[in-house]
Structure formats: C-alpha cells, structure tokens
Scaffold this active site. Sequence first.
Site, PDB file in Angstrom:
ATOM      1  N   GLU A  79      98.836  62.358 -81.347  1.00 49.91           N
ATOM      2  CA  GLU A  79      99.652  62.703 -82.514  1.00 49.91           C
ATOM      3  C   GLU A  79     100.407  64.026 -82.380  1.00 49.91           C
ATOM      4  O   GLU A  79     100.652  64.704 -83.380  1.00 49.91           O
ATOM      5  CB  GLU A  79      98.793  62.734 -83.781  1.00 49.91           C
ATOM      6  CG  GLU A  79      98.203  61.387 -84.141  1.00 49.91           C
ATOM      7  CD  GLU A  79      97.491  61.376 -85.479  1.00 49.91           C
ATOM      8  OE1 GLU A  79      97.012  62.432 -85.899  1.00 49.91           O
ATOM      9  OE2 GLU A  79      97.434  60.295 -86.097  1.00 49.91           O
ATOM     10  N   GLU A  94      95.371  53.438 -84.415  1.00 46.29           N
ATOM     11  CA  GLU A  94      94.525  53.863 -85.540  1.00 46.29           C
ATOM     12  C   GLU A  94      95.102  53.259 -86.810  1.00 46.29           C
ATOM     13  O   GLU A  94      96.319  53.102 -86.936  1.00 46.29           O
ATOM     14  CB  GLU A  94      94.533  55.393 -85.726  1.00 46.29           C
ATOM     15  CG  GLU A  94      93.798  56.166 -84.674  1.00 46.29           C
ATOM     16  CD  GLU A  94      93.805  57.678 -84.933  1.00 46.29           C
ATOM     17  OE1 GLU A  94      93.779  58.090 -86.118  1.00 46.29           O
ATOM     18  OE2 GLU A  94      93.846  58.430 -83.961  1.00 46.29           O
TER      19      GLU A  94
HETATM   20  C1  GAL Z   1      94.447  60.557 -87.359  1.00 46.21           C
HETATM   21  C2  GAL Z   1      93.803  61.292 -86.171  1.00 46.21           C
HETATM   22  C3  GAL Z   1      92.326  61.040 -86.088  1.00 46.21           C
HETATM   23  C4  GAL Z   1      91.693  61.170 -87.422  1.00 46.21           C
HETATM   24  C5  GAL Z   1      92.341  60.190 -88.339  1.00 46.21           C
HETATM   25  C6  GAL Z   1      91.693  60.115 -89.685  1.00 46.21           C
HETATM   26  O1  GAL Z   1      95.619  61.149 -87.735  1.00 46.21           O
HETATM   27  O2  GAL Z   1      94.413  60.894 -84.990  1.00 46.21           O
HETATM   28  O3  GAL Z   1      91.751  61.934 -85.174  1.00 46.21           O
HETATM   29  O4  GAL Z   1      91.863  62.467 -87.889  1.00 46.21           O
HETATM   30  O5  GAL Z   1      93.680  60.550 -88.506  1.00 46.21           O
HETATM   31  O6  GAL Z   1      92.197  59.030 -90.375  1.00 46.21           O
END
Ligand code: GAL
Length: 728
Positions: free
Chosen positions: A385, A446
């Site tokens: 990110e 994710e």
């Molecule tokens: C994302 C990140 C993860 C975690 C997640 C929580 O942005 O890559 O490490 O923080 O959010 O939903």
Amino acid sequence: MRTVIPFNDHWLYAPAQLDDQQPDSAFEPITLPHTNILLPHHNFDNAEYQFISTYRKRFTLPEPRRGRRVFLDFDAAMIATTVFVNGQLAGTHGGGYTPFSFDITDLLTDGENLITVRLDSTERPDIPPYGYVVDYLTFGGIYRDVWLRLVEPVYIRHVFARPQNVLEPVQGLEVDVTLANASEQAQQARVQVELEQNAGLQTETVSVPAGGEAKVTLRFPELPRMALWTLEEPALHTLSVRIVSDGSDAPVDEVSVRYGFREARFDKDGNFYLNGKPLKLFGLNRHQTYPYIGAAAPARLQRRDADILKWELGCNIVRTSHYPQSPYFLDRCDEIGLLVFEEIPGWQHIGDEDWKALSLRDVEAMILRDRNHPSIILWGVRINESGDDTAFYTATNRLARELDPTRQTGGVRYFRGSEWLEDVYTYNDFSNTIIEPDQTPHLVTEFSGHMYPTKTWDQEERAFEHALRHARIQNAAQGNPRVSGAIGWCAFDYNTHREFGSGDRICYHGVMDIFRLPKFAAYFYESQLSPDIRPVLRAATYWTMGDRSGGGNDPLWVFGNCDEIEVYIGSQLHGRFQPDRETFPHLPHPPFQVTGLQMHMTWGKEFSDLRIVGYRNGQAVSEVLHDSSGLPSALVLTPADTELRADGADMTWLWFKIVDRYGNRLPYATQVVSFELEGPGELIGENPFALVGGQAGLLVKAGREPGTITIRARTQRLEPASATIEVR
Ligand code: GAL
C-alpha cells in the site's frame, strides 16, 4: 564435507545491553526461538518490546575445523543485530524478516568461544517496515532458528531448481548452482546434480574466482514423467547437489533441495492457471504473530497455521502479509498444497535511499531463500500500500525477474490508477464488494478487515454479518471472470499499534481469533471445503430468544457443504432448505438462509433446542445441535497436539472453552479459568485467564526431559477439566 549444526540450545539472555565482562549469572538460560519479552495477549504497549537485549552463547567447535569456513546463520532476528565473537565484531544486520550469515572463522579459537549478540528491537525508522506507522507489531528477539555451518573453502551457496515443460509429455529440469570460493586462489570445481531414484545425474566443471562466486546451470532435458505438484496431491521431489573432488567423485560439499513440478501463471484473460487449469484463488492473509510469544513460534505452531488455513478454512492461497514468513510455514504449504503470495517487509511507507537499499536486499534475500517452494506463485515486490515510486519499483521488479524468471510479480496497492510495473495487479479492495478491474490479471489481496472488525463475543448480528460480508465478497470475486481471486483480511486477529485496532491493541479483523479459534466468518470459509474432504455444517447462531434486535433468530444463517438441510425446533421439523443460490450464485457452497422460525418461537413463549441435519445426495452426513437452555455445561480443555519434543522449545496450543451441553461455546461466558501444570513443561499465557468470548488459548512449552505433562483447569460451578501431553 559440510556440517550444519542446530544452534538453538544453551543461549543466555538478558533484557539489557550487557558487555562481555558481565558474569553469566546476569543472564537467564533460554532456548531459541525466543521472544525478548513475554506479554499478555492484549492491552500492552509496543514500547514494552522496544529495547536492546543481549544474547550470549559459549561453545567449543563440536568437531575439528579441518580448514573449513565457519558460518553463523540466523534465520531471522528482530530488528537490528550486531554479533561479536570473542569480543570482536563479526557483523551487523538490519532487518527482521530475512536470514543473514556471518563468516566467523577468523574470530574463533580452538578452546571455548563466546558469541555475543546485541539485538536492537526498537522500531528503527531506518529499517523497513518502520519510518512511519505500521498496522502490526514487530516483537523483538532471536525469534527464528540459528545454525552453525562448516563448509569447505569452495562451497555451494545457492541452488535453484527450475522445472521445464512441466505439462509436456517430455519434461525437463534446469538447476542453477551458485558456488562460492572463500580461498585466495581461483578454484576449479566439479558440480554434480543427482535426481532422486536414479532419474538423472549431470556433472559440470566451473572455475570459481578467489573470494568470489560462479554460477553454473546443469540441464536435464528429458526426464521420466515427474509427478506434478497439485493442491490435492502436492508431489515433492528432492535433488542433491554436490561438489566432487577430481578423480574420485568423493563429495566435498553436498546440499539437498526440495522442489516441485507445477506450472503457475496469471493470464491476461483474468484467470490464474495451475498446471494449465483455471483456479479461482480463495484465501486469507496471515500475520506471523501469536499471543504471549510475539513471533517466536517454533516449527510446530508455524506448520499448524498452514494446516488451519488449508483444512479448517478451506483456503487455496495465503498471503504472507506483510513480510517473508517462517521456512517451516512455507515448507508445510508445499507439503499440503496451499498456494502462497509472499511479499517484502513494509507498510505504506517508503524511506530514503539507504532504506530502499535494505528493501532491495529483502527482495533478494526472500527470493534466494524461497524460490524452490512450489507453493509460492507470486512475489510481492512493492511495500504494501505504498505510493508510486517508478525508479524503486522498477528496480524491485527487475531484481525479482532476474533472480527468478519463473514467477510473476505483484505489488500490493490500495488506490486505483497506481503505476503498474508488476505482472499482476494486486489490489486491496475495501469497497465492500469487488470493483471492476481496470486491467487483468487482477488479484484482490485484501478486503473486509477494518471495514468490519468483529470479536468472538460481539453480538450475534454483527458476528454473522461479518461472515456474510466475507461470503458476499468472495462470491463476487468468484463470479467475475476478470478477477483471479480474493484474499480476505485476515485469517487471525493480531496485536497492533495504538493507531489501529480496538484500543486494546488488537485488530479484530480475523475470521479466527488470536488463538486460532473460529468466529462465524471462519465457518463460512470452512464451508467451502469440498464435501469429499469432509462434511461441514455450522449454524451461525448463539441460539437465544433475545440477543438480536427485536428478538428471535430470523433469518438463521447456516454454513455447510451439503446440498440440503433439515431444520428441527425441538422435535418438530421446521423445514428443508437449499443453499441460497440466489444471493450467492458463484460460491461452490452458498450459505443456507433459514427463515420462518418465528412460527415456533415468539418472544416470551416456549423456546426449544435447534437441530440441523445436513444431507448430501439424499444421505444424512452431518448434524448440529444447539441448546436452548443457554447454560454452561462444561469446561473443555483441548491441547492441539498430544505429543511434544523434549527440546525445550517445542510448543502447542492449549485451547479452552465453556460450552453448552452440545459442545457449542457460550460467547458470553466470562468466567475466570485457572490452570495447573505438572510434568516436564511450562504453561505460557495468562493464568488465571479472565475468559471473554467463551474460548481462548494458552501455549504449552516442552521442557528438556521426556515425560507426561498433565494440565488441570478449573472454573466456577463446573467440573474441572484435564489434559495430558507426552513429551518425547
Ligand atoms: C490494509 C493493510 C493491512 C491492514 C488492513 C486492515 O490497508 O494493508 O495491513 O491494516 O488494512 O483492514
């Protein structure tokens, strides 16, 4: 010949910066892997692990050196390591996730030697992932294994087995061997690669410059048919690489490497193909951290996480967010057929040029360490990110492709339109659905996570909505031919910094809790397992009359891989239900939505037990029962293993639950549970434990003596529970 000696035993540890003049009595004896501080499972500050500690080890070389070089190999230590041998600097290393080695030959004596490790576990802004905030913790300690390695002056440094024409009638294999020469003259070396079961033997001679390296490729253009590595039958092969002396063929050095024959590629058409067949990726992210012990989990716990992901959560892929993880975890992924997306350490922040150099070093160390794992299908070569950085990410991609031309690259981003230098567009999609990809291949790396944090003791409506969100998003990914799959955030709850999480320093983003025990969302994942593996049937309910807004249980969500369910209230058949294909048309096993329950139960009237029977091809294959009394019936103690190794480091989970009379955990059981252990082991964790969510876990660590460990647990108003573990 080389000798590799496990070097985890007989260390001394002090949580302070001590010099070599301090007596051994200022230290405590420990075994690696080791956490620099034991912590509760939540409600602690990351400042607690941020200090400089000292590890000390006295040893005499266990066998004569005979002209060999001696290396001290660290699988990892968090986060900046300085090593002294007999008071002299052996080397330094910045970075907590990749292995490093020091040649300590010239610092050794024939008698007793003293190794001193000064370990800085502060969140150093000059070392990835730090420099900005990070949503996870980097617990301190020499938390992976250490080895002592003796090798001849000319030795094997790297081996890369690259299967060729995997899907053709005639397969091949190329083996890249990198040799190092620590002597002061150039050396000729005869390199031999031998395949298992007489499948082939090749020899090549190569000249290795003084103090340098040389690479040679040995080719096997025609092989007998090698069994493929698949998710169902992950065949693994081993080969031996040797340096042999001229004339006699006697080995001077030898290493063996495990590898697999499989073809993995993401295609422009949007699909991921494993061995030529499209496979929708279905998975979860995993952090390597544990309650109490930080990241210092021995092999057994590492391997169990892989097993949980594959067999309890039905995943076909895991992302090692956000760093390279334990070799034991990856070995297990190879053995059970679980695909892996592995990435370099980092989180949103890119540092200065020196920091980027460390990150490039991480790319190299990760790929050199792991490129023989057939389970790994993608290298993540962006800081998770982070913003665009053309020069930096051109360099990480170039390096990855050079070190491993067989795998594609990804780089996880969270804003659309970010520069695409990788092979696969790996995207964190927090839209609560799946966005239409701008380009393919597109893999969702994710989703969910902070959009819907959920605790094991959250109210039922939230707990099943959490599960349904995972189900809806996975359904959307499965249904979009331009999306290669989706990896949810995340498998297990994890400890974090104050800038994230629920205030108690946990991100409750897991489909399982921090103890690897299921929430309803885990039931959704489990229900996607093939019924040929095992029948799954789980009701996402606490089975109460008044926990939901408005009361009742309508609708009741049931997760299972059967084709029909029968629902009984008390002894009365309420109805037969089919999977909800309308809402979840793309899932292999859509959840069941059971409605109309208010017919039998109204507020303040009779309330009876729930019984569900799962049918497959007309046969009853599974049953669940939920107790209407709501009362605690038993304290249940479940060790995850019945045997441990007497090595002073082996560990297993000791799970405990308060359950109804059918064995379902009672999410609002908040009793205090206390434990006693007898025998050659140690309990790790909070004891007594103030239960929340009706379930939790401690860890049991083996001592060095064989014997039987007996654990007894007690709580108010229930029979005590006990469990035994054999230490062998
Ligand atoms: C994302 C990140 C993860 C975690 C997640 C929580 O942005 O890559 O490490 O923080 O959010 O939903």
